[in-house]
Structure formats: C-alpha cells, structure tokens
Design an enzyme around this catalytic site. Structure first.
Site, PDB file in Angstrom:
ATOM      1  N   MET A   1      72.649  68.323  32.155  1.00  0.00           N
ATOM      2  CA  MET A   1      72.233  68.771  30.828  1.00  0.00           C
ATOM      3  C   MET A   1      72.057  70.283  30.825  1.00  0.00           C
ATOM      4  SD  MET A   1      69.395  67.068  28.342  1.00  0.00           S
ATOM      5  CE  MET A   1      67.972  67.368  29.353  1.00  0.00           C
ATOM      6  N   CYS A   2      71.094  70.816  31.548  1.00  0.00           N
ATOM      7  CA  CYS A   2      70.874  72.254  31.741  1.00  0.00           C
ATOM      8  C   CYS A   2      70.442  72.968  30.459  1.00  0.00           C
ATOM      9  CB  CYS A   2      72.100  72.948  32.311  1.00  0.00           C
ATOM     10  SG  CYS A   2      72.600  72.318  33.925  1.00  0.00           S
ATOM     11  N   GLY A   3      69.726  74.047  30.646  1.00  0.00           N
ATOM     12  CA  GLY A   3      69.303  74.889  29.538  1.00  0.00           C
ATOM     13  C   GLY A   3      69.658  76.330  29.829  1.00  0.00           C
TER      14      GLY A   3
END
Length: 296
Positions: free
Chosen positions: A1-3
């Site tokens: 997912m990561c931001g």
C-alpha cells in the site's frame, strides 16, 4: 500500500518549518506503511562542496571513519552524525575519493548531492522521524515515504527514498511489472542497483535519462512508455520536485497549492495539518501528467 508525501516551500519564511511540517505528514501516513520510513531534505549548500549521506549499523563506526577520512583527504570535512547516518561535506574534486574510502571502510552510500540529505530506517514512521530529528530540519523542499513491504524484504536498504543520481531521489507507491527487464537494460548502460526493489529501478531510469540530457519533465514523460505498472512517483531534485501518476491513476493521490507551498499526499489527511490548508487549491493530479515545481 505505502504512503508518500512531498512539500515544496515557496515562501522563504516557511523554510525553517519544513522538517516539522513534513514530519507531521509522514506520521499521518503511518498506517499505510508501518514497516519502514525515510525522507529526503533539500537544505543549504556551499560552493564546491558535495554532501555524502552514509550509514552504518554501528553509529560508533561513523565517527571513526569520519576521522580517518579527514586524515585521508588532508583536511577536516564538515560532518553531522544523526543516529546511524553520517552527512559529510567534501570538496567536489574529492567526491569519488571520499566515496571509495567510506565504502571500503564498511559504510553504505545512501545518497549524494549539493543540497540533498537522505535518512531511512526500519520502524514506524514517527520513530524514524524522531530518530533522525526531522522536525528540527529546514530547507526548501522534501519528500517522504512510509513502506508496507510487498515485493521485497523489510530492510534499511529497501526503504525509500531511492537515490541513483546526484541530488535526485524518488519515492513510489505501486508496483512495476517490467522492472526486471528495465533493470537489465540499465545495467548494460552502466548503472548498478543495491536491492531488488522496483522503485530503485524507477529512480535509475530517471537518472539514466537525465544523464542522456533529458530534463526531469522529459525523463518522467519517457517513463510513461518505458515503465509498465500502476504507480505514483514523487521525485526530488536539487531545485524542486515533481509528481507523476500512471495512465490509469490506480493509486490515491491529492495535492494542495497555496502562495506559500505545494504539497502532495497519498491521502488528504496528510495535508490537513498544513498552514492555510483551508484556503488552498486542492486537486487530484491527472493521470499520465507531469506536475513539476522548481526554485526560481
């Protein structure tokens, strides 16, 4: 997912707050990537000096190598140690000598440039930010990343940003389907890679294109044809930063612009604590369109 997050300061009076604001943005994205985190800050520079960001698992080794490097170069290089990262400024003519000496002594080169400093580590984003003192840093712009590892191991090397060129780095949310074939092509062109992470390949592709004479905008436009997958890139350079989403815009992204700054976040909540956000121009970047801002 990561931001992913990014902040480009337009108003000089806000430069002292860059680290504090970026730290808050990074912390907000923690649940998108609790495995590791990292950030790049573009701060002050000095004529004819290059900053090398180096790391070692044993912080005590950094001081020993830094002292030995001074003796090797014949002058005291400016240096700052933040936890297990060392920032050392050397004369441009000594850059390759310093790189070779430091790596032979067991230190890892994280990035290099006139203005760029990169810090990254395994752990919750708030702890990584505190470990390196991000809230106290100043500068004109910075980018950051919180990682939820999917295609490779949770390691310091695998954390973002990835830097493969001077004053250039990239953070990425998404996945590339053809990164192995692009990696082979870039290796033949003389680039080398430390990890199996597809994001490092994306960074390397931009470095290669820019070495061939392309502008950052042109390199990103070329990447739309060369890199297949779903992604959002935020790229930092000496003079600014840029954003690019894939043609389908599979990953979430939002931007805000005021007279004082331009900000990027994977979600709006990463921007909600910025000053003047209530009157900012909020927009979703269009697919396959390069957005870029640079210092005047």
């Amino acid at each position: 997912m990561c931001g992913i997050v990014g902040l480009f300061i337009k108003a000089p009076e806000l430069e002292q707050d860059l680290g504090r604001l970026l730290s808050g943005m990074l912390e907000t994205m923690s649940d998108r990537g609790p495995d590791s985190a990292g950030f790049a800050i573009y701060g002050s520079d000095k004529a004819d000096l290059v900053k090398l960001t180096l790391s070692h698992s044993d912080p005590a080794a950094l001081e020993r190598v830094a002292g030995a490097l001074d003796a090797h170069l014949g002058y005291p290089a400016e240096r700052t140690i933040r936890s297990n990262h060392l920032i050392v400024s050397v004369r441009r003519a000594d850059e390759e000598t310093a790189r070779a000496f430091a790596t032979a002594a067991g230190l890892r080169l994280v990035g290099a440039g006139k203005r760029m400093e990169i810090f990254k580590e395994v752990g919750l984003p708030i702890r990584v930010a505190e470990q390196f003192g991000l809230s106290g840093m100043s500068g004109t712009h910075g980018i950051g990343h919180t990682r939820m590892a999917t295609e490779s191991a949770v390691t310091t090397k695998g954390a973002h940003p990835f830097s493969t060129g001077r004053d250039q780095c990239l953070v990425h949310n998404g996945s590339l389907s053809n990164h192995n074939s692009v990696r082979r092509e870039l290796t033949r062109e003389g680039l080398s890679f430390e990890t199996e992470n597809d994001s490092e390949v994306a960074a390397g592709y931009l470095t290669w294109r820019m070495r061939e004479g392309a502008s950052l905008r042109e390199a990103l436009e070329n990447s739309l044809k060369a890199l297949d997958g779903f992604y959002t890139f935020v790229v930092g350079t000496e003079n600014g930063f840029a954003v690019l989403r894939d043609p389908v815009s599979c990953k979430p992204a939002v931007m805000a612009e005021t007279k004082d700054y331009v900000a990027f976040g994977s979600e709006y909540r990463a921007l909600s604590g910025l000053p003047g956000i209530e009157s900012a121009h909020i927009f979703e970047p269009e697919p396959a369109k390069v957005y870029a801002w640079e210092r005047a």
